[in-house]
Design an enzyme around this catalytic site. Structure first.
Site, PDB file in Angstrom:
ATOM      1  N   PRO A  88       0.811  -1.223   0.000  1.00 55.72           N
ATOM      2  CA  PRO A  88       0.000   0.000   0.000  1.00 55.72           C
ATOM      3  C   PRO A  88       0.845   1.274   0.000  1.00 55.72           C
ATOM      4  CG  PRO A  88      -0.349  -1.270   2.032  1.00 55.72           C
ATOM      5  CD  PRO A  88       0.544  -2.074   1.153  1.00 55.72           C
ATOM      6  N   GLU A 115       0.845  -8.854   8.500  1.00 56.58           N
ATOM      7  CA  GLU A 115       1.012  -7.395   8.600  1.00 56.58           C
ATOM      8  C   GLU A 115       2.039  -6.882   7.598  1.00 56.58           C
ATOM      9  OE1 GLU A 115      -1.222  -5.899  10.634  1.00 56.58           O
ATOM     10  OE2 GLU A 115      -1.824  -7.994  10.884  1.00 56.58           O
ATOM     11  N   ARG A 153       0.431  -7.291 -21.082  1.00 54.69           N
ATOM     12  CA  ARG A 153      -0.336  -6.779 -22.232  1.00 54.69           C
ATOM     13  C   ARG A 153       0.455  -5.759 -23.044  1.00 54.69           C
ATOM     14  NH1 ARG A 153      -5.799  -7.372 -22.012  1.00 54.69           N
ATOM     15  NH2 ARG A 153      -5.994  -5.540 -23.336  1.00 54.69           N
ATOM     16  N   ASP A 167      -8.405   2.056 -29.600  1.00 57.03           N
ATOM     17  CA  ASP A 167      -7.560   3.197 -29.229  1.00 57.03           C
ATOM     18  C   ASP A 167      -7.657   3.476 -27.744  1.00 57.03           C
ATOM     19  OD1 ASP A 167      -8.042   4.717 -32.248  1.00 57.03           O
ATOM     20  OD2 ASP A 167      -9.708   3.677 -31.277  1.00 57.03           O
TER      21      ASP A 167
HETATM   22  N1  4FN Z   1      -2.057  -4.986   1.689  1.00 59.89           N
HETATM   23  C1  4FN Z   1      -4.075   0.529   3.644  1.00 59.89           C
HETATM   24  C2  4FN Z   1      -3.430   0.901   4.803  1.00 59.89           C
HETATM   25  C3  4FN Z   1      -2.811  -0.030   5.627  1.00 59.89           C
HETATM   26  C4  4FN Z   1      -2.820  -1.384   5.258  1.00 59.89           C
HETATM   27  C5  4FN Z   1      -3.459  -1.757   4.084  1.00 59.89           C
HETATM   28  C6  4FN Z   1      -3.486  -3.180   3.664  1.00 59.89           C
HETATM   29  C7  4FN Z   1      -1.691  -7.251   2.514  1.00 59.89           C
HETATM   30  C8  4FN Z   1       0.363  -7.656   3.888  1.00 59.89           C
HETATM   31  C9  4FN Z   1      -0.220  -5.322   3.252  1.00 59.89           C
HETATM   32  C10 4FN Z   1      -2.997  -3.115  -0.199  1.00 59.89           C
HETATM   33  C11 4FN Z   1      -3.460  -2.174  -1.114  1.00 59.89           C
HETATM   34  C12 4FN Z   1      -2.881  -2.051  -2.353  1.00 59.89           C
HETATM   35  C13 4FN Z   1      -0.301  -4.465  -2.410  1.00 59.89           C
HETATM   36  C14 4FN Z   1      -4.071  -0.815   3.282  1.00 59.89           C
HETATM   37  C15 4FN Z   1      -1.344  -3.833  -1.770  1.00 59.89           C
HETATM   38  C16 4FN Z   1      -1.931  -3.966  -0.512  1.00 59.89           C
HETATM   39  C17 4FN Z   1      -1.825  -2.887  -2.671  1.00 59.89           C
HETATM   40  C18 4FN Z   1      -1.421  -4.954   0.489  1.00 59.89           C
HETATM   41  C19 4FN Z   1      -1.072  -8.115   3.595  1.00 59.89           C
HETATM   42  C20 4FN Z   1       0.388  -6.198   4.315  1.00 59.89           C
HETATM   43  C21 4FN Z   1      -1.639  -5.762   2.836  1.00 59.89           C
HETATM   44  C22 4FN Z   1      -4.459   2.961   3.240  1.00 59.89           C
HETATM   45  C23 4FN Z   1      -4.262   1.457   1.324  1.00 59.89           C
HETATM   46  C24 4FN Z   1      -6.254   1.352   2.766  1.00 59.89           C
HETATM   47  C25 4FN Z   1      -2.628  -5.469   3.974  1.00 59.89           C
HETATM   48  C26 4FN Z   1      -4.762   1.569   2.763  1.00 59.89           C
HETATM   49  N2  4FN Z   1      -1.085  -2.958  -3.806  1.00 59.89           N
HETATM   50  N3  4FN Z   1      -2.669  -4.061   4.311  1.00 59.89           N
HETATM   51  O1  4FN Z   1      -4.183  -3.524   2.738  1.00 59.89           O
HETATM   52  O2  4FN Z   1      -0.476  -5.657   0.265  1.00 59.89           O
HETATM   53  O3  4FN Z   1      -0.181  -3.904  -3.646  1.00 59.89           O
END
Ligand code: 4FN
Length: 223
Positions: A88, A115, A153, A167
């Site tokens: 995130p 986490e 892609r 397009d």
């Molecule tokens: N997520 C937020 C804030 C705090 C935690 C999270 C969250 C998966 C391992 C990370 C989430 C979103 C977009 C990976 C989200 C992404 C992840 C991603 C992700 C388990 C820890 C976690 C402020 C974004 C809502 C869980 C916000 N793009 N923690 O989702 O990996 O790639």
């Protein structure tokens, strides 16, 4: 393009490996996806790769050692690969970033669970963090699959004619509306211009619709 995916759930990736655009890219040897079970790099009989957070609190943290060992192995096989942690905290994945990443020969994708990873992995082992958007998800695997799909892609030859977007979005705009048979259903008719056979008029109409739709629904896309 070669993708190496570090994950606790390698089976999830059959969703993109086994059918569709990516499967055909693999068949044509334009793409390969290699999954690495992080538990294979555990140093204990229980195959644990996580532990309690220093400082206390809920949840578990993915440990440095198994991840570092797995990345070392990947880099032995594929020197110079870019290590991306789906997180995130990352740079937002866009069409432009996908195009940039598609120029690389190889990408290793680290998928978080619990986490997330020990911060020292991000400091020492990760080249770039990428996020697919601002919402909570349960693990990095779905994000990795989105990245693999959109980057793949962009690789010449991966898309067949059936898969090609016309397009839309090559210009950063939303697509124009699409219609197929029948010409009329429940009093809803297909716009007459599309039946006219006049291609210049059709192109002009589509381009106008594309702009109108973007203004109405996604003003943020008009820079
Ligand atoms: N997520 C937020 C804030 C705090 C935690 C999270 C969250 C998966 C391992 C990370 C989430 C979103 C977009 C990976 C989200 C992404 C992840 C991603 C992700 C388990 C820890 C976690 C402020 C974004 C809502 C869980 C916000 N793009 N923690 O989702 O990996 O790639």
């Amino acid at each position: 393009m070669r993708f190496d995916v570090i994950t606790l759930f390698p089976e999830m990736f059959s969703a993109i490996k086994d059918e569709g655009v990516i499967a055909r890219g693999i068949k044509k040897s334009l793409l390969s996806i290699h999954t690495w079970q992080l538990r294979d790099f555990s140093d204990n009989k229980h195959r644990n790769i996580d532990d309690k957070p220093y400082g206390g609190g809920a949840g578990m943290v993915m440990q440095v050692k198994p991840i570092r060992d797995c990345i070392r192995k990947i880099k032995q096989d594929t020197p110079g690969t870019m290590v991306i942690y789906l997180s995130p905290q990352g740079e937002k994945l866009t069409h432009d970033l996908a195009k940039e990443l598609s120029e690389l020969d190889s990408i290793a994708l680290l998928c978080g669970r619990y986490e997330g990873v020990d911060e020292r992995v991000i400091e020492h082992d990760v080249d770039k963090e990428v996020s697919i958007g601002d919402y909570v998800i349960s693990g990095g695997e779905l994000a990795a699959m989105v990245l693999i799909d959109t980057v793949s892609r962009q690789i010449p030859g991966v898309l067949g004619n059936q898969d090609s977007l016309n397009d839309s979005f090559s210009n950063g705009l939303l697509d124009y509306p699409h219609y197929s048979r029948p010409e009329e259903i429940d009093s809803q008719a297909v716009p007459a211009v599309l039946l006219s056979g006049h291609q210049a008029n059709i192109n002009a109409w589509r381009s106008k619709q594309s702009i109108k739709k973007t203004e109405e629904k996604r003003k943020d896309l008009l820079k």
